[in-house]
Design a protein around this motif. Structure first.
Motif, PDB file in Angstrom:
ATOM      1  N   GLU A 212       0.821  -1.218   0.000  1.00 16.66           N
ATOM      2  CA  GLU A 212       0.000   0.000   0.000  1.00 16.66           C
ATOM      3  C   GLU A 212       0.858   1.273   0.000  1.00 16.66           C
ATOM      4  N   ALA A 213       2.032   1.204   0.606  1.00 19.73           N
ATOM      5  CA  ALA A 213       2.914   2.375   0.692  1.00 19.73           C
ATOM      6  C   ALA A 213       3.734   2.584  -0.578  1.00 19.73           C
ATOM      7  N   LEU A 214       3.865   1.545  -1.360  1.00 16.01           N
ATOM      8  CA  LEU A 214       4.730   1.591  -2.539  1.00 16.01           C
ATOM      9  C   LEU A 214       4.349   2.669  -3.564  1.00 16.01           C
ATOM     10  N   PRO A 215       3.069   2.824  -3.933  1.00 18.72           N
ATOM     11  CA  PRO A 215       2.740   3.862  -4.931  1.00 18.72           C
ATOM     12  C   PRO A 215       3.154   5.270  -4.512  1.00 18.72           C
ATOM     13  N   SER A 216       2.966   5.607  -3.255  1.00 20.35           N
ATOM     14  CA  SER A 216       3.347   6.941  -2.781  1.00 20.35           C
ATOM     15  C   SER A 216       4.852   7.157  -2.913  1.00 20.35           C
ATOM     16  N   GLN A 217       5.629   6.155  -2.553  1.00 17.29           N
ATOM     17  CA  GLN A 217       7.080   6.275  -2.650  1.00 17.29           C
ATOM     18  C   GLN A 217       7.530   6.346  -4.105  1.00 17.29           C
ATOM     19  N   MET A 218       6.883   5.592  -4.963  1.00 15.16           N
ATOM     20  CA  MET A 218       7.237   5.637  -6.384  1.00 15.16           C
ATOM     21  C   MET A 218       6.876   6.984  -6.999  1.00 15.16           C
ATOM     22  N   ILE A 219       5.753   7.557  -6.588  1.00 17.14           N
ATOM     23  CA  ILE A 219       5.376   8.888  -7.079  1.00 17.14           C
ATOM     24  C   ILE A 219       6.415   9.916  -6.647  1.00 17.14           C
ATOM     25  N   HIS A 220       6.845   9.860  -5.389  1.00 11.41           N
ATOM     26  CA  HIS A 220       7.895  10.763  -4.924  1.00 11.41           C
ATOM     27  C   HIS A 220       9.156  10.607  -5.778  1.00 11.41           C
ATOM     28  N   ALA A 221       9.542   9.361  -6.040  1.00 12.07           N
ATOM     29  CA  ALA A 221      10.743   9.107  -6.841  1.00 12.07           C
ATOM     30  C   ALA A 221      10.595   9.664  -8.248  1.00 12.07           C
ATOM     31  N   VAL A 222       9.446   9.457  -8.858  1.00 10.99           N
ATOM     32  CA  VAL A 222       9.215   9.959 -10.222  1.00 10.99           C
ATOM     33  C   VAL A 222       9.265  11.484 -10.247  1.00 10.99           C
ATOM     34  N   VAL A 223       8.647  12.131  -9.269  1.00 16.52           N
ATOM     35  CA  VAL A 223       8.684  13.599  -9.207  1.00 16.52           C
ATOM     36  C   VAL A 223      10.130  14.074  -9.096  1.00 16.52           C
ATOM     37  N   LEU A 224      10.915  13.441  -8.258  1.00 22.09           N
ATOM     38  CA  LEU A 224      12.319  13.831  -8.109  1.00 22.09           C
ATOM     39  C   LEU A 224      13.106  13.614  -9.397  1.00 22.09           C
ATOM     40  N   ILE A 225      12.846  12.510 -10.072  1.00 22.56           N
ATOM     41  CA  ILE A 225      13.545  12.222 -11.336  1.00 22.56           C
ATOM     42  C   ILE A 225      13.149  13.238 -12.415  1.00 22.56           C
ATOM     43  N   VAL A 226      11.876  13.616 -12.462  1.00 24.97           N
ATOM     44  CA  VAL A 226      11.438  14.646 -13.412  1.00 24.97           C
ATOM     45  C   VAL A 226      12.124  15.971 -13.093  1.00 24.97           C
ATOM     46  N   LEU A 227      12.226  16.300 -11.815  1.00 30.26           N
ATOM     47  CA  LEU A 227      12.933  17.527 -11.436  1.00 30.26           C
ATOM     48  C   LEU A 227      14.386  17.492 -11.920  1.00 30.26           C
ATOM     49  N   LEU A 228      15.028  16.374 -11.752  1.00 30.63           N
ATOM     50  CA  LEU A 228      16.415  16.262 -12.206  1.00 30.63           C
ATOM     51  C   LEU A 228      16.516  16.421 -13.722  1.00 30.63           C
ATOM     52  N   GLN A 229      15.565  15.864 -14.429  1.00 32.63           N
ATOM     53  CA  GLN A 229      15.548  15.962 -15.898  1.00 32.63           C
ATOM     54  C   GLN A 229      15.456  17.422 -16.358  1.00 32.63           C
ATOM     55  N   PHE A 230      14.719  18.238 -15.590  1.00 30.98           N
ATOM     56  CA  PHE A 230      14.493  19.628 -15.989  1.00 30.98           C
ATOM     57  C   PHE A 230      15.215  20.615 -15.072  1.00 30.98           C
ATOM     58  N   ILE A 231      16.352  20.208 -14.515  1.00 33.43           N
ATOM     59  CA  ILE A 231      17.084  21.030 -13.561  1.00 33.43           C
ATOM     60  C   ILE A 231      17.497  22.381 -14.154  1.00 33.43           C
ATOM     61  N   ALA A 232      17.621  22.470 -15.456  1.00 33.10           N
ATOM     62  CA  ALA A 232      17.981  23.744 -16.102  1.00 33.10           C
ATOM     63  C   ALA A 232      16.906  24.809 -15.899  1.00 33.10           C
ATOM     64  N   SER A 233      15.710  24.389 -15.508  1.00 28.69           N
ATOM     65  CA  SER A 233      14.607  25.332 -15.260  1.00 28.69           C
ATOM     66  C   SER A 233      14.552  25.783 -13.805  1.00 28.69           C
ATOM     67  N   ASN A 234      15.574  25.482 -13.039  1.00 28.97           N
ATOM     68  CA  ASN A 234      15.607  25.845 -11.616  1.00 28.97           C
ATOM     69  C   ASN A 234      16.087  27.289 -11.456  1.00 28.97           C
ATOM     70  N   ASN A 235      15.344  28.208 -12.043  1.00 26.28           N
ATOM     71  CA  ASN A 235      15.752  29.609 -12.045  1.00 26.28           C
ATOM     72  C   ASN A 235      15.121  30.438 -10.939  1.00 26.28           C
ATOM     73  N   ILE A 236      14.100  29.908 -10.274  1.00 24.93           N
ATOM     74  CA  ILE A 236      13.487  30.604  -9.141  1.00 24.93           C
ATOM     75  C   ILE A 236      13.934  29.836  -7.896  1.00 24.93           C
TER      76      ILE A 236
END
Length: 131
Positions: A98-122
């Motif tokens: 039951e806890a796995l989907p929440s942790q996977m969503i967190h991981a995916v969000v972090l990976i997406v952030l890393l993919q678009f790190i060039a947009s970290n202007n604010i």
């Protein structure tokens, strides 16, 4: 608009991690006791689970805070992803599906952030890099 989207996604991940750590820090011993109890019948030795149970809230709080303010963002994203990988492994070890989907969503969000790190202007990163 990409900068704003990145900021909002960074805040989503940051507030979640920060909140997880914030509520656990005042009851650190109780959280550790709960976690070691949850892993008592797993194949992971208590000698690994107990230290992790004390480090986890501090890591969540710190990584979350860094993401919220946008400081050392790349490192915070990587650290957050490592934390999520460890949590996913632990969740599998105790078959808490039951806890796995929440942790996977967190991981995916972090990976997406890393993919678009060039947009970290604010972020504080942009101000710190100027000095």
């Amino acid at each position: 608009m990409t900068d704003l989207s990145f900021l909002l996604l960074r805040l989503v991940a940051g507030v979640s991690l920060f909140g997880h750590g914030l509520v656990r820090l005042p009851k650190l011993a109780g959280f550790s006791q709960w976690m070691t109890g949850a892993f008592a019948k797993s194949m992971l030795p208590q000698s690994l689970v107990m230290p992790f149970s004390y480090v986890l809230p501090i890591a969540e709080f710190t990584i979350g805070l860094l993401l919220i303010v946008g400081l050392f963002t790349s490192k915070a994203i990587l650290a957050g992803t490592i934390v999520m990988l460890l949590l996913i492994l632990g969740t599998c070890m105790i078959e808490n599906w039951e806890a796995l989907p929440s942790q996977m969503i967190h991981a995916v969000v972090l990976i997406v952030l890393l993919q678009f790190i060039a947009s970290n202007n604010i972020s504080l990163d942009k101000y710190v890099s100027k000095f």
